[in-house]
Design a protein around this motif. Structure first.
Motif, PDB file in Angstrom:
ATOM      1  N   ILE A   1      34.529   8.932  32.366  1.00 30.10           N
ATOM      2  CA  ILE A   1      34.119   7.562  32.954  1.00 30.10           C
ATOM      3  C   ILE A   1      32.567   7.257  32.701  1.00 30.10           C
ATOM      4  CG2 ILE A   1      33.721   6.145  35.160  1.00 30.10           C
ATOM      5  CD1 ILE A   1      36.417   6.439  35.466  1.00 30.10           C
ATOM      6  N   PHE A   2      31.769   8.202  32.845  1.00 24.70           N
ATOM      7  CA  PHE A   2      30.319   8.176  32.691  1.00 24.70           C
ATOM      8  C   PHE A   2      30.211   8.067  31.304  1.00 24.70           C
ATOM      9  CE2 PHE A   2      27.085  10.754  31.068  1.00 24.70           C
ATOM     10  CZ  PHE A   2      25.702   9.617  31.401  1.00 24.70           C
ATOM     11  N   ILE A   3      30.883   8.574  30.304  1.00 27.14           N
ATOM     12  CA  ILE A   3      30.842   8.544  28.776  1.00 27.14           C
ATOM     13  C   ILE A   3      31.021   7.075  28.512  1.00 27.14           C
ATOM     14  CG2 ILE A   3      31.398   9.210  26.556  1.00 27.14           C
ATOM     15  CD1 ILE A   3      31.354  12.168  27.702  1.00 27.14           C
TER      16      ILE A   3
ATOM     17  N   THR B   1      31.674  10.987  43.328  1.00 27.21           N
ATOM     18  CA  THR B   1      31.507  11.477  42.088  1.00 27.21           C
ATOM     19  C   THR B   1      31.588  10.374  41.068  1.00 27.21           C
ATOM     20  OG1 THR B   1      32.915  13.335  42.907  1.00 27.21           O
ATOM     21  CG2 THR B   1      31.811  13.668  40.854  1.00 27.21           C
ATOM     22  N   SER B   2      32.455   9.547  41.147  1.00 26.72           N
ATOM     23  CA  SER B   2      32.707   8.324  40.010  1.00 26.72           C
ATOM     24  C   SER B   2      31.729   7.338  40.348  1.00 26.72           C
ATOM     25  CB  SER B   2      33.976   7.814  40.225  1.00 26.72           C
ATOM     26  OG  SER B   2      34.774   8.039  41.261  1.00 26.72           O
ATOM     27  N   ILE B   3      31.339   7.082  41.548  1.00 27.30           N
ATOM     28  CA  ILE B   3      30.385   6.123  41.818  1.00 27.30           C
ATOM     29  C   ILE B   3      29.059   6.745  40.962  1.00 27.30           C
ATOM     30  CG2 ILE B   3      28.767   4.830  43.559  1.00 27.30           C
ATOM     31  CD1 ILE B   3      31.208   3.591  43.515  1.00 27.30           C
ATOM     32  N   LEU B   4      28.693   7.802  41.344  1.00 28.66           N
ATOM     33  CA  LEU B   4      27.348   8.753  40.939  1.00 28.66           C
ATOM     34  C   LEU B   4      27.312   8.643  39.295  1.00 28.66           C
ATOM     35  CD1 LEU B   4      25.767  10.081  43.019  1.00 28.66           C
ATOM     36  CD2 LEU B   4      26.489  12.246  41.901  1.00 28.66           C
ATOM     37  N   SER B   5      28.674   8.618  38.630  1.00 23.67           N
ATOM     38  CA  SER B   5      28.747   8.708  37.113  1.00 23.67           C
ATOM     39  C   SER B   5      28.571   7.383  36.715  1.00 23.67           C
ATOM     40  CB  SER B   5      29.885   9.374  36.635  1.00 23.67           C
ATOM     41  OG  SER B   5      31.054   9.058  37.161  1.00 23.67           O
ATOM     42  N   ILE B   6      28.846   6.326  37.377  1.00 27.18           N
ATOM     43  CA  ILE B   6      28.876   4.881  37.211  1.00 27.18           C
ATOM     44  C   ILE B   6      27.356   4.627  37.101  1.00 27.18           C
ATOM     45  CG2 ILE B   6      29.150   2.523  38.013  1.00 27.18           C
ATOM     46  CD1 ILE B   6      31.991   3.450  39.018  1.00 27.18           C
ATOM     47  N   PHE B   7      26.746   5.008  38.135  1.00 27.09           N
ATOM     48  CA  PHE B   7      25.290   4.661  38.533  1.00 27.09           C
ATOM     49  C   PHE B   7      24.352   5.481  37.231  1.00 27.09           C
ATOM     50  CE2 PHE B   7      26.014   3.107  42.620  1.00 27.09           C
ATOM     51  CZ  PHE B   7      25.424   1.775  42.419  1.00 27.09           C
TER      52      PHE B   7
END
Lengths: 209, 444
Positions: free
Chosen positions: B330-332, B419-425
């Motif tokens: 998701i981050f990528i 975790t996903s919010i972190l990768s979004i940010f």
């Protein structure tokens, strides 16, 4: 109503300071700014559009002095009062033509009038493209959409950066006609910044950098 | 046109990319939820299955085997113990009830368990139709047994020897169905309950017929071993050793005579206590001073879960690693989107969008992916569980009732979310340094 005084800009402390001439435009007036590459044409345009902040001098559009605005206010002001025409016209690729125009109005926080949008596309002769995706448009259609995006929100000032330099003579004249016509229709000031001398005859008001 | 719509449009612009990111996140969320729910459901099922049984007393052997065989009916018995012991135990003031059980036969693979009337109440089993078994050779079926074998009240059947289905060693006497239990989702659903006397009766005959069979048999260890450890009432002994003969005696004695049964054997005794004080002392006493063993089901199951827990932990860790990789995806995806669409984003800025608004749009896009993933993750986990339950049903004849370990699931989803919010940010950070002027003039 545009007023520019004592404007200067320096990218980094090691680069040369760019000085710009004072400019004053009355209501609905058009201006052509000519200059060779590297004299700071685009810098001037970005300063007026509020994409860059000047370190020195003043820019007033209507009753607003740009240096008085916070960056959020500057974003809003740009969205509402300025229309930009680029050399290579760009639109948001994930949207179709209509959605691009709607997004333009949405970001400018202006009301959406489908009738007006259709009328505008009709004037620019791309009404049949209204539901087309951006990558389905021809160069010419993209150019017209670029103009539509610059005027759909009825700005006070239309800024065009080298709008004609990649066009042949016939299209060059056609595009400039369309831009001037739209500026007139919207009662906006028009400032074209270019090195393209072909369009000189179309302007009364010309300065050279 | 609004931020949500713009986000959705951006997401749909590269559907394969979005699909891959969502799919991998959904799979890992699904795996996590599935493992956790399955673990909780199985534990719950086991613990529920213990009913009110606090202690099991049976022949010496593995205490875990004793619990698995006599309480949960998923293993073979350890041997037999004298029935007389039940009476003795029942007199102990700490003991609330002692339920003897005796088994060793089956009907089409379903165990036939002889016990007293109290057995049902240990597992809160209620009668759905018919009545409780009152006399020998009457049977009450567990719900699943009745369903699967399509048996109704008044039907008769003969048992076969051993705990697995066979037709070779059938007994002569016919059982009559007098009742069916309501579904309990406990082990009783797949048992055939009958009074203890039925088992004795069947095997008194069987004994003469199948004398030479070597396998564990209700009756085989019936002889004298073990007896000397208990002082039972002497009355118990004046009867014939071959208790089963009793029935056939012309005087028509019914073999429910308490005294008479004292020399009989049962497989085990299910004990429930009035208070937990008695557990340790009594089980130690039995283990040290008798030929029997006492096992505490809760303790044994905890021990078992410690072993199986390792597996659950391993799978959970794998799921967490997949989750981490998915969040990275998701981050990528978002990071690439921010990079690739830098011009679009810069364009939006020239349209009047603020940095904050672009933050919002991309965060929405990321959130949308995460929420869709969570939804499908949940769907995947439920589908997976249905599949596993199906396998359980076929393989172990055991219905599993799913429990929702709400707290655990919420905790997992919170971890996923954070975790996903972190990768979004992390993906949005480049937006902070975006130089619109440069991006636009570079594109010329």
């Amino acid at each position: 109503m545009i007023q520019i005084r004592n404007l200067a800009y320096q990218y980094t402390s090691h680069t040369q300071i760019l000085h710009f001439p004072d400019i004053e435009l009355g209501a609905h007036e058009h201006l052509l700014v000519l200059g060779k590459s590297g004299v700071g044409k685009t810098t001037l345009l970005h300063l007026i559009a509020g994409l860059l902040r000047s370190q020195h001098g003043e820019i007033s559009i209507g009753k607003t002095n740009l240096s008085d605005l916070s960056s959020r206010k500057l974003d809003q002001f740009r969205g509402k009062e300025i229309g930009l025409v680029f050399q290579n016209n760009h639109a948001i690729r994930s949207f179709n033509v209509l959605e691009n125009l709607k997004a333009r109005l949405f970001f400018a926080k202006k009301s959406m009038d489908i009738g007006r949008i259709e009328n505008l596309l009709h004037q620019l002769d791309i009404k049949e493209c209204i539901d087309k995706r951006i990558n389905q448009l021809s160069e010419g259609q993209l150019q017209r959409l670029g103009i539509a995006l610059a005027v759909v929100h009825q700005p006070q000032l239309i800024l065009a950066d080298e709008p004609t330099s990649s066009l042949d003579d016939k299209n060059c004249e056609l595009v400039m006609q369309l831009v001037q016509e739209q500026a007139k229709n919207n009662g906006a000031n028009l400032m074209v910044i270019t090195h393209d001398h072909r369009i000189k005859p179309m302007f009364n008001n010309i300065i050279t950098l | 046109m609004n931020n949500w719509k713009i986000s959705l449009r951006n997401l749909l612009h590269k559907p394969l990319y979005a699909f891959l990111a969502i799919f991998s996140l959904a799979i890992s969320i699904g795996l996590l939820l599935c493992v956790q729910q399955l673990d909780a459901s199985v534990k719950n099922q086991f613990e529920n299955g213990l009913g009110k049984v606090d202690m099991v007393i049976g022949a010496k052997g593995s205490p875990l085997q004793l619990v698995l065989s006599s309480v949960l009916h998923i293993d073979n018995p350890t041997g037999n113990i004298p029935y007389a012991q039940a009476n003795k135990l029942a007199k102990n003031p700490m003991v609330k009830s002692v339920v003897p059980i005796s088994y060793g036969d089956n009907f089409k693979g379903y165990r036939i368990v002889g016990s007293s009337k109290d057995y049902g109440s240990l597992f809160d089993a209620e009668i759905l139709e018919g009545r409780e078994a009152k006399t020998s050779m009457e049977a009450v079926l567990g719900y699943e047994v009745a369903q699967k074998l399509n048996l109704k009240l008044g039907d008769t059947f003969v048992s076969s020897h051993g705990l697995t289905e066979n037709t070779i060693e059938e007994h002569d006497q016919e059982f009559t169905v007098v009742g069916i239990f309501k579904p309990t989702y406990k082990v009783i659903d797949r048992l055939i309950m009958t009074p203890l006397e039925s088992i004795w009766e069947v095997h008194s005959h069987g004994h003469e017929k199948n004398d030479d069979q070597g396998e564990s048999h209700i009756h085989e260890e019936h002889d004298h071993e073990g007896h000397n450890y208990f002082e039972h009432d002497e009355e118990g002994h004046h009867h014939d050793e071959h208790h089963g003969d009793k029935i056939e005696k012309p005087d028509g004695h019914v073999p429910v005579d308490k005294n008479e049964n004292l020399d009989k054997e049962v497989t085990s005794l299910l004990v429930s206590f009035r208070n937990p004080m008695g557990y340790i002392a009594m089980s130690r006493n039995i283990n040290e001073n008798t030929e029997m063993q006492a096992a505490l089901p809760k303790f044994e199951l905890d021990r078992l879960f410690k072993f199986t827990g390792v597996g659950v932990k391993v799978v959970s860790w794998i799921a967490y690693i997949i989750l981490l990789i998915s969040c990275l995806t998701i981050f990528i995806a978002l990071y690439k989107m921010v990079r690739e669409r830098a011009f679009d984003l810069a364009l939006m800025r020239t349209y009047g969008a603020s940095n904050l608004q672009l933050f919002g749009i991309i965060t929405f896009e990321g959130l949308l992916m995460v929420l869709i993933s969570i939804f499908f993750g949940f769907v995947f986990s439920q589908l997976g569980l249905q599949l596993i339950i199906g396998i359980f049903k076929v393989q172990f004849q055991q219905e599993i009732q799913l429990t929702f370990p709400t707290m655990q699931m919420v905790r997992t989803l919170v971890i996923v979310f954070v975790t996903s919010i972190l990768s979004i940010f992390m993906a949005i950070v480049p937006l902070l340094h975006m130089n619109i002027s440069k991006i636009i003039s570079d594109e010329k």
